[in-house]
Design a protein around this motif. Structure first.
Motif, mmCIF file in Angstrom:
data_model
loop_
_atom_site.group_PDB
_atom_site.id
_atom_site.type_symbol
_atom_site.label_atom_id
_atom_site.label_comp_id
_atom_site.label_asym_id
_atom_site.label_seq_id
_atom_site.Cartn_x
_atom_site.Cartn_y
_atom_site.Cartn_z
ATOM 1 N N LEU A 85 -44.974 8.555 -1.882
ATOM 2 C CA LEU A 85 -44.859 7.104 -1.873
ATOM 3 C C LEU A 85 -44.019 6.706 -0.671
ATOM 4 C CD1 LEU A 85 -45.398 4.395 -3.351
ATOM 5 C CD2 LEU A 85 -43.232 4.741 -4.550
ATOM 6 N N THR A 86 -44.509 5.716 0.083
ATOM 7 C CA THR A 86 -43.812 5.258 1.278
ATOM 8 C C THR A 86 -43.375 3.809 1.102
ATOM 9 O OG1 THR A 86 -45.062 6.755 2.719
ATOM 10 C CG2 THR A 86 -44.018 4.859 3.764
ATOM 11 N N TYR A 87 -42.121 3.552 1.457
ATOM 12 C CA TYR A 87 -41.561 2.202 1.482
ATOM 13 C C TYR A 87 -41.246 1.836 2.922
ATOM 14 C CZ TYR A 87 -40.296 2.885 -3.501
ATOM 15 O OH TYR A 87 -40.298 3.125 -4.849
ATOM 16 N N GLU A 88 -41.170 0.549 3.197
ATOM 17 C CA GLU A 88 -40.561 0.061 4.430
ATOM 18 C C GLU A 88 -39.258 -0.616 4.030
ATOM 19 O OE1 GLU A 88 -41.585 -3.310 7.625
ATOM 20 O OE2 GLU A 88 -43.001 -1.616 7.677
ATOM 21 N N LEU A 89 -38.120 -0.090 4.522
ATOM 22 C CA LEU A 89 -36.799 -0.508 4.066
ATOM 23 C C LEU A 89 -35.919 -0.883 5.251
ATOM 24 C CD1 LEU A 89 -36.253 2.403 1.497
ATOM 25 C CD2 LEU A 89 -36.950 0.054 0.969
ATOM 26 N N ASP A 90 -34.930 -1.736 4.981
ATOM 27 C CA ASP A 90 -33.977 -2.105 6.026
ATOM 28 C C ASP A 90 -33.222 -0.877 6.514
ATOM 29 O OD1 ASP A 90 -34.636 -4.778 5.919
ATOM 30 O OD2 ASP A 90 -33.060 -5.281 4.479
ATOM 31 N N ALA A 91 -32.974 -0.824 7.820
ATOM 32 C CA ALA A 91 -32.394 0.369 8.442
ATOM 33 C C ALA A 91 -30.947 0.616 8.060
ATOM 34 C CB ALA A 91 -32.495 0.262 9.965
ATOM 35 N N ASP A 92 -30.272 -0.364 7.431
ATOM 36 C CA ASP A 92 -28.872 -0.165 7.060
ATOM 37 C C ASP A 92 -28.696 0.069 5.555
ATOM 38 O OD1 ASP A 92 -29.559 -2.728 6.272
ATOM 39 O OD2 ASP A 92 -27.708 -3.675 6.967
ATOM 40 N N LEU A 93 -29.773 0.448 4.870
ATOM 41 C CA LEU A 93 -29.705 0.649 3.426
ATOM 42 C C LEU A 93 -29.037 1.973 3.072
ATOM 43 C CD1 LEU A 93 -30.595 -0.192 0.516
ATOM 44 C CD2 LEU A 93 -32.657 1.175 0.915
ATOM 45 N N ARG A 94 -28.193 1.929 2.067
ATOM 46 C CA ARG A 94 -27.676 3.136 1.421
ATOM 47 C C ARG A 94 -27.958 2.968 -0.070
ATOM 48 N NH1 ARG A 94 -22.954 3.343 3.363
ATOM 49 N NH2 ARG A 94 -23.076 5.241 4.633
ATOM 50 N N ALA A 95 -28.533 4.007 -0.697
ATOM 51 C CA ALA A 95 -28.887 3.887 -2.115
ATOM 52 C C ALA A 95 -28.966 5.262 -2.752
ATOM 53 C CB ALA A 95 -30.236 3.173 -2.275
ATOM 54 N N SER A 96 -28.655 5.306 -4.034
ATOM 55 C CA SER A 96 -28.946 6.499 -4.824
ATOM 56 C C SER A 96 -30.351 6.348 -5.400
ATOM 57 C CB SER A 96 -27.923 6.672 -5.943
ATOM 58 O OG SER A 96 -27.934 5.567 -6.817
ATOM 59 N N TYR A 97 -30.985 7.480 -5.685
ATOM 60 C CA TYR A 97 -32.327 7.424 -6.261
ATOM 61 C C TYR A 97 -32.593 8.685 -7.072
ATOM 62 C CZ TYR A 97 -34.068 10.738 -2.723
ATOM 63 O OH TYR A 97 -34.273 11.857 -1.943
ATOM 64 N N GLN A 98 -33.578 8.566 -7.934
ATOM 65 C CA GLN A 98 -34.057 9.687 -8.728
ATOM 66 C C GLN A 98 -35.577 9.655 -8.757
ATOM 67 O OE1 GLN A 98 -31.766 8.588 -12.325
ATOM 68 N NE2 GLN A 98 -30.812 10.608 -12.222
#
Length: 392
Positions: A85-98
């Motif tokens: 799965l591909t997202y387009e995200l802001d370049a300054d994002l920090r996030a946890s994920y599972q």
């Protein structure tokens, strides 16, 4: 930081792989839109029927509340066992994920989502993990190239190390961080200390006890804060936390009337409210602010991250209005929230604006992220540095 690779970053033109054949993920490349990146998540299916859902903190939850998580379902590559799965995200994002491997896509109701939160897994292709809390599995860390630096997060070679002690008072488990040199010449925890030490009371101590020491060591070594102690009271369990972290006066009286006096006696911390910080995240941020409201003679500084100022359902933004109705208290604030915290960002803004309008010393910070431990550790260092700037 999390591994970053272009989609065709391996020598053979395919995806890079970790030992054992698992692709190194997520895969990151510059998007066609300025300030954005394409981020691809991969999951190797273990059967023909297996599906998977990417759970990016806040982003997925927002769509879950809207009743549609179809945009977070990974798709199978034809002729391959790989889901992606591909997202387009802001370049300054920090996030946890599972990632949630599943036979069928889960429902979006509250009970279904609670089960999702307890069973979702970290990304096996990403070695950077964030410890789970309250029985949850660890998460993986996504940091895009423009994410603000968190320079104090990780342990540095050669930096003198403090200690984390497990102790307790008034029937509650408490961890205590002591800075390098604390008690070095004594025969007990607080004896021989060079204090009294400024003190940080950091709520949800069971979450932070294993994570806070490198940050404190680095801040002290760089002279960003003075040597200080950290008290980390245990949240005990989920029902206890939900009760005590909802503007619960008996809990605040325990912190002010039992925990801190015990730490003064046993660990050499200060009894000066101007050198005392109470900090927390989510309901902990609400409780930190309530502690200063209830006991300003003991808590002179508040560090609130993603505070749940919407509380309560019956009387929304109860604490904001209480502060607004009383004369200004001798308390300083650092408040921060993520721009993706769609359920509480406006409430945090209003709380900070109210404080400023009443003449409080308050800083307010927004970051590109969500209700997320991936962001809180870096923010904790920044907020503590600001509050302690005049203590050196």
């Amino acid at each position: 930081m999390s591994p970053r690779f272009p989609l065709n970053g391996s020598p053979d033109g395919g995806e890079p792989h970790a030992p054992g054949g698992q692709p190194v993920t997520p895969l990151v490349e510059t998007a066609g839109t300025a300030g954005r990146h394409r981020v691809t998540f991969l999951w190797r299916a273990r059967s023909e029927d297996e599906q998977a859902v990417v759970l990016i903190n806040t982003l997925t939850d927002r769509d879950r509340h809207a009743g549609d998580i179809s945009g977070h379902v990974m798709h199978r590559t034809p002729g391959d066992d790989m889901l992606r799965l591909t997202y387009e995200l802001d370049a300054d994002l920090r996030a946890s994920y599972q990632i949630l491997p599943c036979a069928e896509i889960p429902g979006t109701d509250r009970d279904s989502w609670l089960r999702v939160m307890m069973t979702a897994l970290p990304d096996p292709g990403n070695p950077v993990r964030i410890p789970g809390s309250h029985g949850r599995n660890p998460s993986s860390l996504l940091e895009l190239p423009g994410a603000p630096a968190q320079p104090y997060r990780d342990r540095r070679p050669g930096v003198p190390e403090g200690r984390v002690h497990e102790s307790g008072t008034a029937g509650r488990r408490v961890w205590v961080y002591t800075p390098p040199g604390h008690g070095a010449s004594g025969d007990g925890p607080g004896r021989g200390a060079a204090g009294p030490y400024p003190v940080l009371v950091l709520l949800d101590g069971d979450v932070w006890a294993g994570r806070i020491a490198p940050t404190m060591d680095n801040l002290i070594a760089e002279g960003r804060i003075p040597p200080m102690a950290v008290l980390l009271p245990d949240a005990v369990d989920r029902p206890t936390r939900l009760r005590e972290m909802a503007c619960h006066e008996p809990f605040v009286r325990h912190l002010a009337g039992e925990l801190l006096p015990w730490a003064v006696r046993e660990w050499g911390v200060t009894d000066d409210p101007a050198l005392t910080v109470v900090a927390g995240q989510s309901f902990g941020g609400l409780t930190a602010s309530y502690a200063a409201f209830t006991a300003p003679e003991r808590f002179g500084n508040v560090l609130s991250q993603s505070g749940s100022y919407w509380w309560s359902d019956e009387d929304p933004e109860w604490l904001t209005r209480r502060y607004e109705r009383v004369p200004r208290l001798p308390v300083r604030f650092h408040v921060e929230a993520g721009r993706l915290e769609w359920m509480l960002l406006e409430e945090n803004r209003r709380f900070a604006e109210m404080l400023a309008a009443k003449g409080y010393e308050v800083t307010f910070t927004e970051y590109n992220g969500g209700h997320d431990p991936a962001c809180w550790l870096g923010g904790l260092a920044g907020g503590l540095t600001g509050l302690a700037a005049g203590w050196l």
